[in-house]
Design a protein around this motif. Structure first.
Motif, PDB file in Angstrom:
ATOM      1  N   ALA A  40      22.551  39.435  48.816  1.00 38.24           N
ATOM      2  CA  ALA A  40      23.455  39.450  47.663  1.00 38.24           C
ATOM      3  C   ALA A  40      23.524  38.067  47.035  1.00 38.24           C
ATOM      4  N   ALA A  41      23.557  38.046  45.719  1.00 35.63           N
ATOM      5  CA  ALA A  41      23.619  36.782  44.997  1.00 35.63           C
ATOM      6  C   ALA A  41      25.040  36.223  45.024  1.00 35.63           C
ATOM      7  N   ALA A  42      25.154  34.942  44.822  1.00 31.86           N
ATOM      8  CA  ALA A  42      26.467  34.306  44.750  1.00 31.86           C
ATOM      9  C   ALA A  42      27.157  34.708  43.452  1.00 31.86           C
ATOM     10  N   GLY A  43      28.488  34.700  43.479  1.00 28.25           N
ATOM     11  CA  GLY A  43      29.228  35.077  42.288  1.00 28.25           C
ATOM     12  C   GLY A  43      30.704  35.235  42.574  1.00 28.25           C
ATOM     13  N   GLU A  44      31.323  36.268  41.969  1.00 26.18           N
ATOM     14  CA  GLU A  44      32.761  36.497  42.105  1.00 26.18           C
ATOM     15  C   GLU A  44      33.026  37.993  42.081  1.00 26.18           C
ATOM     16  N   VAL A  45      34.072  38.395  42.767  1.00 23.58           N
ATOM     17  CA  VAL A  45      34.500  39.790  42.775  1.00 23.58           C
ATOM     18  C   VAL A  45      35.989  39.836  42.470  1.00 23.58           C
ATOM     19  N   VAL A  46      36.380  40.789  41.599  1.00 22.61           N
ATOM     20  CA  VAL A  46      37.781  40.967  41.217  1.00 22.61           C
ATOM     21  C   VAL A  46      38.245  42.313  41.759  1.00 22.61           C
ATOM     22  N   PHE A  47      39.401  42.302  42.453  1.00 22.98           N
ATOM     23  CA  PHE A  47      39.997  43.519  42.998  1.00 22.98           C
ATOM     24  C   PHE A  47      41.201  43.901  42.142  1.00 22.98           C
ATOM     25  N   GLN A  48      41.197  45.123  41.618  1.00 21.51           N
ATOM     26  CA  GLN A  48      42.339  45.651  40.879  1.00 21.51           C
ATOM     27  C   GLN A  48      42.855  46.876  41.627  1.00 21.51           C
ATOM     28  N   ALA A  49      43.955  46.689  42.362  1.00 23.00           N
ATOM     29  CA  ALA A  49      44.517  47.753  43.191  1.00 23.00           C
ATOM     30  C   ALA A  49      45.574  48.509  42.399  1.00 23.00           C
ATOM     31  N   LEU A  53      51.919  54.093  39.253  1.00 19.01           N
ATOM     32  CA  LEU A  53      53.193  53.474  39.594  1.00 19.01           C
ATOM     33  C   LEU A  53      53.190  51.973  39.328  1.00 19.01           C
ATOM     34  N   GLN A  54      52.195  51.290  39.855  1.00 17.71           N
ATOM     35  CA  GLN A  54      52.083  49.851  39.656  1.00 17.71           C
ATOM     36  C   GLN A  54      50.684  49.412  40.073  1.00 17.71           C
ATOM     37  N   GLU A  55      50.256  48.206  39.677  1.00 20.12           N
ATOM     38  CA  GLU A  55      48.933  47.670  40.017  1.00 20.12           C
ATOM     39  C   GLU A  55      49.029  46.169  40.231  1.00 20.12           C
ATOM     40  N   SER A  56      47.993  45.604  40.863  1.00 22.22           N
ATOM     41  CA  SER A  56      47.923  44.173  41.141  1.00 22.22           C
ATOM     42  C   SER A  56      46.457  43.750  41.184  1.00 22.22           C
ATOM     43  N   THR A  57      46.199  42.494  40.876  1.00 25.38           N
ATOM     44  CA  THR A  57      44.827  41.990  40.780  1.00 25.38           C
ATOM     45  C   THR A  57      44.672  40.721  41.612  1.00 25.38           C
ATOM     46  N   ALA A  58      43.514  40.599  42.256  1.00 24.29           N
ATOM     47  CA  ALA A  58      43.144  39.385  43.003  1.00 24.29           C
ATOM     48  C   ALA A  58      41.637  39.191  42.867  1.00 24.29           C
ATOM     49  N   SER A  59      41.170  37.988  43.162  1.00 26.34           N
ATOM     50  CA  SER A  59      39.734  37.692  43.056  1.00 26.34           C
ATOM     51  C   SER A  59      39.295  36.833  44.224  1.00 26.34           C
ATOM     52  N   SER A  60      38.009  36.923  44.551  1.00 30.74           N
ATOM     53  CA  SER A  60      37.412  36.137  45.633  1.00 30.74           C
ATOM     54  C   SER A  60      36.043  35.637  45.192  1.00 30.74           C
ATOM     55  N   ARG A  61      35.647  34.542  45.787  1.00 30.71           N
ATOM     56  CA  ARG A  61      34.321  33.977  45.528  1.00 30.71           C
ATOM     57  C   ARG A  61      33.305  34.600  46.478  1.00 30.71           C
ATOM     58  N   ILE A  62      32.068  34.742  46.022  1.00 29.05           N
ATOM     59  CA  ILE A  62      30.976  35.262  46.850  1.00 29.05           C
ATOM     60  C   ILE A  62      29.972  34.134  47.047  1.00 29.05           C
ATOM     61  N   ALA A  63      29.742  33.770  48.287  1.00 29.52           N
ATOM     62  CA  ALA A  63      28.792  32.697  48.615  1.00 29.52           C
ATOM     63  C   ALA A  63      27.525  33.320  49.173  1.00 29.52           C
ATOM     64  N   GLY A  64      26.392  32.961  48.578  1.00 29.93           N
ATOM     65  CA  GLY A  64      25.113  33.416  49.108  1.00 29.93           C
ATOM     66  C   GLY A  64      24.721  32.609  50.325  1.00 29.93           C
TER      67      GLY A  64
END
Length: 264
Positions: free
Chosen positions: A135-144, A154-165
Motif C-alpha cells: 500500500a502506498a503512503a497517504g491518509e485515510v479519513v473515517f466518517q462514523a 442520529l449523529q456522526e463524527s470524523t477522524a483521520s490517520s496517516r498511512i506510512a508505507g
C-alpha cells in the motif's frame, strides 16, 4: 496467510443482500452524540490491524437500537489494499460494503447493534483496519455514522490517520565507497614522502623584526683591521730597532787615545 476482510473482495454475511444502505444524511437528530474515541495517528503498511473505536451516547429518556455505518475515504492507497473487520464481542460482525467511488467506500452493519442506546448508556462499534504490504503512503479519513432502526441518522463524527508505507519506515543506509580497481591503483602511483615539498617555516613577528630592512647595514667592526695594522707596525718597529743596533755596532770607536805618545 492470515485471515482478513478485504474491502472490495470479501463481504461478511451476505444474508441481507437486499438491505438498503443509508443514503447521504443532511441532518442529525438532537439529543445524540457520536465520537471516534480511538484511532491510531499512523497506520503502517504491512503491519497488524489497528483498532478504530466509535461511541454513541444519548440524552433522551427513551432507548433505541443503533445501526453503524463507517465511510472510508483514502488518499494514496487503493481501496482493495485496505482490510476492514467489524468486531463485536471479539467476533466478526456482518457488514455490507458499498463502493462510493475510486477512493471512497461505505461499510454498514447488516443487522442492528446488540446494545441499547439509552440515557446514561452508550453503544460502541469497533473496527480492525490494516493496509497491505504494498500500500502506498497517504491518509485515510473515517466518517462514523449512527442510524436508528428506521435508518434515520442520529449523529456522526470524523477522524483521520496517516498511512506510512514500508519505505517511509526504513532507515537510510550509507553505501560503502567503491574500492579502486588494480588498474586505477597502477595508473596513479602513490606520492612518496621525498616527492612532497618540505614545509616552509612560518615567519613570526619576532623573526621579521630581526631581519634588517633592505638598504640598511650595521656598523662595520674595526677589530680585524686594527689587529692587522698593529701586527705590521710591530714588525716594522722590530726591524728598525735591529737596524739601529747594527748601525751602532759599526760606529763604535777603537781604544781611546791616551795623553802620552811614545817617544820617537
Amino acid at each position: 496467510m492470515r485471515h482478513r476482510t478485504a474491502l472490495l473482495s470479501t463481504v461478511l454475511a451476505v444474508a441481507a443482500a437486499t438491505l438498503a444502505l443509508p443514503g447521504p444524511a443532511s441532518a442529525v437528530e438532537p439529543g445524540f452524540a457520536v465520537a471516534v474515541t480511538e484511532a491510531p495517528a499512523t497506520f503502517t503498511a504491512g503491519e497488524q490491524a489497528r483498532t478504530v473505536t466509535v461511541v454513541a451516547s444519548s440524552e433522551l429518556n427513551r432507548c433505541q437500537k443503533v445501526r453503524w455505518s463507517l465511510i472510508l475515504q483514502v488518499d494514496g492507497p487503493d481501496l482493495d489494499e485496505i482490510e476492514v473487520a467489524r468486531v463485536e464481542d471479539g467476533r466478526d460482525f456482518p457488514v455490507r460494503v458499498e463502493n462510493g467511488g475510486a477512493d471512497t467506500a461505505r461499510i454498514t452493519d447488516v443487522r442492528l447493534d446488540p446494545g441499547q442506546l439509552c440515557r446514561g448508556r452508550t453503544v460502541t462499534a469497533r473496527y480492525q483496519i490494516a493496509f497491505d504490504d504494498d500500500a502506498a503512503a497517504g491518509e485515510v479519513v473515517f466518517q462514523a455514522q449512527a442510524f436508528n432502526a428506521r435508518q434515520t441518522l442520529l449523529q456522526e463524527s470524523t477522524a483521520s490517520s496517516r498511512i506510512a508505507g514500508r519505505e517511509d519506515e526504513a532507515e537510510p543506509t550509507l553505501s560503502p565507497s567503491p574500492e579502486p580497481s588494480p588498474s586505477e591503483s597502477s595508473a596513479e602511483p602513490e606520492e612518496s614522502a621525498d616527492d612532497q615539498p618540505a614545509p616552509q617555516p612560518e615567519e613570526s613577528d619576532d623573526d621579521l623584526a630581526s631581519v634588517p630592512a633592505a638598504g640598511s647595514s650595521g656598523t662595520p667592526s674595526l677589530l680585524g683591521p686594527g689587529l692587522i695594522v698593529g701586527g705590521v707596525l710591530v714588525f716594522v718597529g722590530v726591524g728598525l730597532l735591529l737596524r739601529l743596533r747594527m748601525r751602532n755596532r759599526d760606529a763604535e770607536p777603537g781604544p781611546a787615545p791616551t795623553g802620552f805618545y811614545p817617544a820617537a
